[in-house]
Design an enzyme around this catalytic site. Structure first.
Site, PDB file in Angstrom:
ATOM      1  N   CYS A  96     -12.790 -29.066   7.820  1.00  0.00           N
ATOM      2  CA  CYS A  96     -11.565 -28.132   7.699  1.00  0.00           C
ATOM      3  C   CYS A  96     -10.276 -28.960   7.847  1.00  0.00           C
ATOM      4  O   CYS A  96     -10.028 -29.867   8.731  1.00  0.00           O
ATOM      5  CB  CYS A  96     -11.599 -27.019   8.534  1.00  0.00           C
ATOM      6  SG  CYS A  96     -10.060 -25.924   8.304  1.00  0.00           S
ATOM      7  N   GLN A 111     -11.575   7.275  -5.097  1.00  0.00           N
ATOM      8  CA  GLN A 111     -12.243   7.773  -3.992  1.00  0.00           C
ATOM      9  C   GLN A 111     -13.574   8.480  -4.153  1.00  0.00           C
ATOM     10  O   GLN A 111     -13.731   8.624  -5.298  1.00  0.00           O
ATOM     11  CB  GLN A 111     -11.180   8.723  -3.436  1.00  0.00           C
ATOM     12  CG  GLN A 111      -9.908   8.172  -2.818  1.00  0.00           C
ATOM     13  CD  GLN A 111     -10.099   7.437  -1.586  1.00  0.00           C
ATOM     14  OE1 GLN A 111     -11.210   7.224  -0.787  1.00  0.00           O
ATOM     15  NE2 GLN A 111      -8.885   6.595  -1.166  1.00  0.00           N
ATOM     16  N   ASP A 156      -2.477   8.296  -2.015  1.00  0.00           N
ATOM     17  CA  ASP A 156      -3.700   8.803  -1.795  1.00  0.00           C
ATOM     18  C   ASP A 156      -4.145   9.262  -0.246  1.00  0.00           C
ATOM     19  O   ASP A 156      -3.039   9.256   0.504  1.00  0.00           O
ATOM     20  CB  ASP A 156      -4.842   8.018  -2.380  1.00  0.00           C
ATOM     21  CG  ASP A 156      -5.222   6.875  -1.458  1.00  0.00           C
ATOM     22  OD1 ASP A 156      -4.380   6.525  -0.643  1.00  0.00           O
ATOM     23  OD2 ASP A 156      -6.335   6.422  -1.297  1.00  0.00           O
ATOM     24  N   CYS A 186      -7.674 -27.884  13.010  1.00  0.00           N
ATOM     25  CA  CYS A 186      -8.747 -28.684  13.146  1.00  0.00           C
ATOM     26  C   CYS A 186      -8.341 -30.116  12.902  1.00  0.00           C
ATOM     27  O   CYS A 186      -9.090 -30.970  13.450  1.00  0.00           O
ATOM     28  CB  CYS A 186      -9.755 -28.381  11.982  1.00  0.00           C
ATOM     29  SG  CYS A 186     -10.510 -26.739  11.972  1.00  0.00           S
ATOM     30  N   ASP A 202      -8.090  -7.445   0.621  1.00  0.00           N
ATOM     31  CA  ASP A 202      -6.943  -7.598   1.986  1.00  0.00           C
ATOM     32  C   ASP A 202      -7.919  -7.221   3.291  1.00  0.00           C
ATOM     33  O   ASP A 202      -8.540  -6.399   3.396  1.00  0.00           O
ATOM     34  CB  ASP A 202      -5.702  -6.748   1.780  1.00  0.00           C
ATOM     35  CG  ASP A 202      -5.848  -5.436   2.028  1.00  0.00           C
ATOM     36  OD1 ASP A 202      -5.551  -5.180   3.297  1.00  0.00           O
ATOM     37  OD2 ASP A 202      -6.685  -4.559   1.429  1.00  0.00           O
ATOM     38  N   HIS A 228      -5.940 -21.589  11.030  1.00  0.00           N
ATOM     39  CA  HIS A 228      -6.877 -21.853  10.686  1.00  0.00           C
ATOM     40  C   HIS A 228      -7.901 -20.750  10.053  1.00  0.00           C
ATOM     41  O   HIS A 228      -8.568 -21.013   8.738  1.00  0.00           O
ATOM     42  CB  HIS A 228      -7.813 -22.376  11.724  1.00  0.00           C
ATOM     43  CG  HIS A 228      -9.483 -22.350  11.661  1.00  0.00           C
ATOM     44  ND1 HIS A 228     -10.149 -23.414  10.935  1.00  0.00           N
ATOM     45  CD2 HIS A 228     -10.345 -21.464  11.787  1.00  0.00           C
ATOM     46  CE1 HIS A 228     -11.270 -23.151  10.851  1.00  0.00           C
ATOM     47  NE2 HIS A 228     -11.560 -21.850  11.066  1.00  0.00           N
ATOM     48  N   ASP A 245       0.832  -1.186  -0.071  1.00  0.00           N
ATOM     49  CA  ASP A 245       0.056  -0.004  -0.246  1.00  0.00           C
ATOM     50  C   ASP A 245       0.865   1.266  -0.022  1.00  0.00           C
ATOM     51  O   ASP A 245       1.975   1.125   0.078  1.00  0.00           O
ATOM     52  CB  ASP A 245      -0.854   0.084   1.009  1.00  0.00           C
ATOM     53  CG  ASP A 245      -0.156  -0.180   2.611  1.00  0.00           C
ATOM     54  OD1 ASP A 245       0.837   0.290   2.742  1.00  0.00           O
ATOM     55  OD2 ASP A 245      -0.859  -0.490   3.594  1.00  0.00           O
ATOM     56  N   SER A 246       0.306   2.401  -0.307  1.00  0.00           N
ATOM     57  CA  SER A 246       1.032   3.546  -0.312  1.00  0.00           C
ATOM     58  C   SER A 246       1.599   4.290   0.945  1.00  0.00           C
ATOM     59  O   SER A 246       2.391   5.186   0.898  1.00  0.00           O
ATOM     60  CB  SER A 246       0.277   4.529  -1.468  1.00  0.00           C
ATOM     61  OG  SER A 246      -0.853   5.031  -0.242  1.00  0.00           O
ATOM     62  N   GLY A 247       0.983   3.850   1.829  1.00  0.00           N
ATOM     63  CA  GLY A 247       1.329   4.613   3.348  1.00  0.00           C
ATOM     64  C   GLY A 247       0.284   5.784   3.795  1.00  0.00           C
ATOM     65  O   GLY A 247       0.124   6.112   4.737  1.00  0.00           O
ATOM     66  N   GLY A 248      -0.609   6.070   2.768  1.00  0.00           N
ATOM     67  CA  GLY A 248      -1.507   7.306   3.162  1.00  0.00           C
ATOM     68  C   GLY A 248      -2.445   7.116   4.064  1.00  0.00           C
ATOM     69  O   GLY A 248      -2.681   7.827   5.207  1.00  0.00           O
ATOM     70  N   PHE A 249      -3.089   5.579   4.000  1.00  0.00           N
ATOM     71  CA  PHE A 249      -4.036   5.566   5.129  1.00  0.00           C
ATOM     72  C   PHE A 249      -3.529   5.445   6.520  1.00  0.00           C
ATOM     73  O   PHE A 249      -4.101   5.808   7.595  1.00  0.00           O
ATOM     74  CB  PHE A 249      -4.837   3.985   4.674  1.00  0.00           C
ATOM     75  CG  PHE A 249      -5.984   3.809   5.770  1.00  0.00           C
ATOM     76  CD1 PHE A 249      -7.266   4.268   5.906  1.00  0.00           C
ATOM     77  CD2 PHE A 249      -5.335   2.671   6.737  1.00  0.00           C
ATOM     78  CE1 PHE A 249      -8.135   3.872   6.680  1.00  0.00           C
ATOM     79  CE2 PHE A 249      -6.507   2.362   7.592  1.00  0.00           C
ATOM     80  CZ  PHE A 249      -7.809   3.026   7.690  1.00  0.00           C
ATOM     81  N   GLY A 291     -11.298   4.065   0.360  1.00  0.00           N
ATOM     82  CA  GLY A 291     -12.409   5.057   1.280  1.00  0.00           C
ATOM     83  C   GLY A 291     -13.633   4.036   1.432  1.00  0.00           C
ATOM     84  O   GLY A 291     -14.470   4.864   2.100  1.00  0.00           O
ATOM     85  N   CYS A 295      -7.083 -27.814   7.917  1.00  0.00           N
ATOM     86  CA  CYS A 295      -6.137 -27.101   8.626  1.00  0.00           C
ATOM     87  C   CYS A 295      -5.412 -27.722   9.850  1.00  0.00           C
ATOM     88  O   CYS A 295      -6.162 -28.649  10.451  1.00  0.00           O
ATOM     89  CB  CYS A 295      -6.415 -25.549   8.916  1.00  0.00           C
ATOM     90  SG  CYS A 295      -7.163 -25.462  10.466  1.00  0.00           S
TER      91      CYS A 295
END
Length: 375
Positions: free
Chosen positions: A304, A189, A146, A309, A266, A335, A92-96, A216, A306
């Protein structure tokens, strides 16, 4: 070098499945990206993350620039080498994070000046600097810089922020330059304002990106408002490019987003939930700290595969969580990531076979049953 590009394989309604090609491997879409904030998915070895079915990880520009530093990572061979993950990475860009974590922010046309939440040191982040940091990290998919205001916000604030982000998107594109084998994604945005979303999408299409994010959202507006926006926002973006919904989400958020045309997502939720004793299953959420599990010899989910489980009981998982043992977060994170990737695989198959509607109905039906009865 393998060409980068996006190939749609099938569509069912607005739901899409395809391949996003990178030199480090193909990403099967729709895809969920586990979050490796500080060059690690907390509680997991990289090979274990891959074993869950993940094709790509997300790294965090803000955190990595502060610690250990992008220049240091570059000297040590880049982020893939540094964290022992040889498949694709999106940063990510770091903005958030600047907006949500940093102290004493000052926003100007040029960029953002802020003090680190780690040690109080002063930093200046601009579109050009963000592109340089992500170049040093060596990420395969780079996000434009952004600004993302938290919702609710008034229209004037959202409009001002969106237009600033579009000017920064152009500067990001120019600073990114020509980097074969790497992709730059622009970020739409506009909050929940349809006309502002259209204006943003138009500006991004005019600049031209290898992929497009819907930014956003998942910032406090609630699922109903988010879905209302997703009913139209992805349609404004180029059909032949991947569409990425940032920061989402819970399993029902994911199914609803895929239904509306989203290809990538994500979220820290599966790993963060695992560390706090929360497991996500096809029957919904299980809180392993509850006393009802203390004598339960059954697995979290008998269907499951994993390690949590397959090899451990609810009673054991309850015990190690209550005892504060590290293995608790490790097993529950494994899991949760396994469940999320299993969900994505099911979505891809359903879209390819034209059975998305019945898959969605079965998904909600299983969740409505809730957890297995207590013993």
């Amino acid at each position: 070098m393998t060409e980068t590009g996006f190939e749609l394989k099938a569509q069912d309604g607005k739901a899409r499945t395809g391949l996003l090609r990178t030199p480090r491997g193909d990403i099967r879409t729709p895809a969920f990206m586990p979050v490796g904030t500080a060059a690690t998915v907390k509680g997991m070895l990289p090979e274990s993350v891959r074993e869950t079915g993940a094709d790509i990880l997300l790294g965090n520009t803000y955190h990595l620039m502060l610690r250990p530093g992008a220049e240091r990572i570059a000297r040590l061979g880049g982020l893939h080498q540094f964290m022992n993950w040889q498949r694709p990475i999106l940063t990510d860009s770091g903005g958030f994070q600047v907006m949500s974590l940093a102290d004493l922010r000052k926003l100007t046309e040029e960029g953002v000046t802020f003090r680190s939440h780690v040690d109080g040191s002063k930093h200046h982040l601009t579109p050009e600097h963000s592109m340089e940091i992500q170049r040093l990290l060596g990420s395969d998919i780079v996000m434009a810089f952004d600004e993302c205001p938290a919702l609710p916000a008034d229209r004037a604030r959202i409009e001002e922020s969106m237009r600033l982000s579009m000017r920064w998107a152009l500067r990001s594109r120019e600073a990114f330059g020509d980097r074969p084998g790497h992709m730059l994604f622009g970020i739409q945005q506009g909050g929940l304002e349809r006309d502002l979303r259209e204006e943003s999408a138009r500006a991004l299409r005019d600049i031209g990106f290898e992929g497009y994010a819907v930014g956003g959202l998942a910032v406090g507006e609630g699922q109903e408002a988010m879905f209302s926006c997703l009913d139209y926002a992805p349609d404004m973006l180029p059909e032949d490019k991947p569409r990425y919904l940032m920061g989402v989400g819970k399993p029902d958020d994911i199914v609803g987003a895929v239904k509306r045309g989203i290809d990538l997502m994500d979220c820290v939720l599966p790993s963060r939930s695992g560390r706090t004793g929360q497991a996500w299953t096809r029957r919904g959420q299980v809180n392993i700290k509850n006393a009802r599990h203390a004598d339960d010899p059954r697995p979290l989910d008998e269907d499951c595969g994993c390690p949590a489980c397959r090899s451990y009981s609810r009673a054991y998982l309850h015990h190690v969580f209550r005892s504060g043992e590290m293995i608790s977060g490790m097993l529950l994170t494994w899991h949760n990531l396994h469940y999320y990737q299993e969900l994505m695989a099911g979505l891809r198959t359903a879209i390819f076979e034209g059975t998305f509607e019945s898959f969605e109905a079965a998904f909600h039906e299983a969740r409505a049953e809730r957890d297995i009865p207590r013993l």
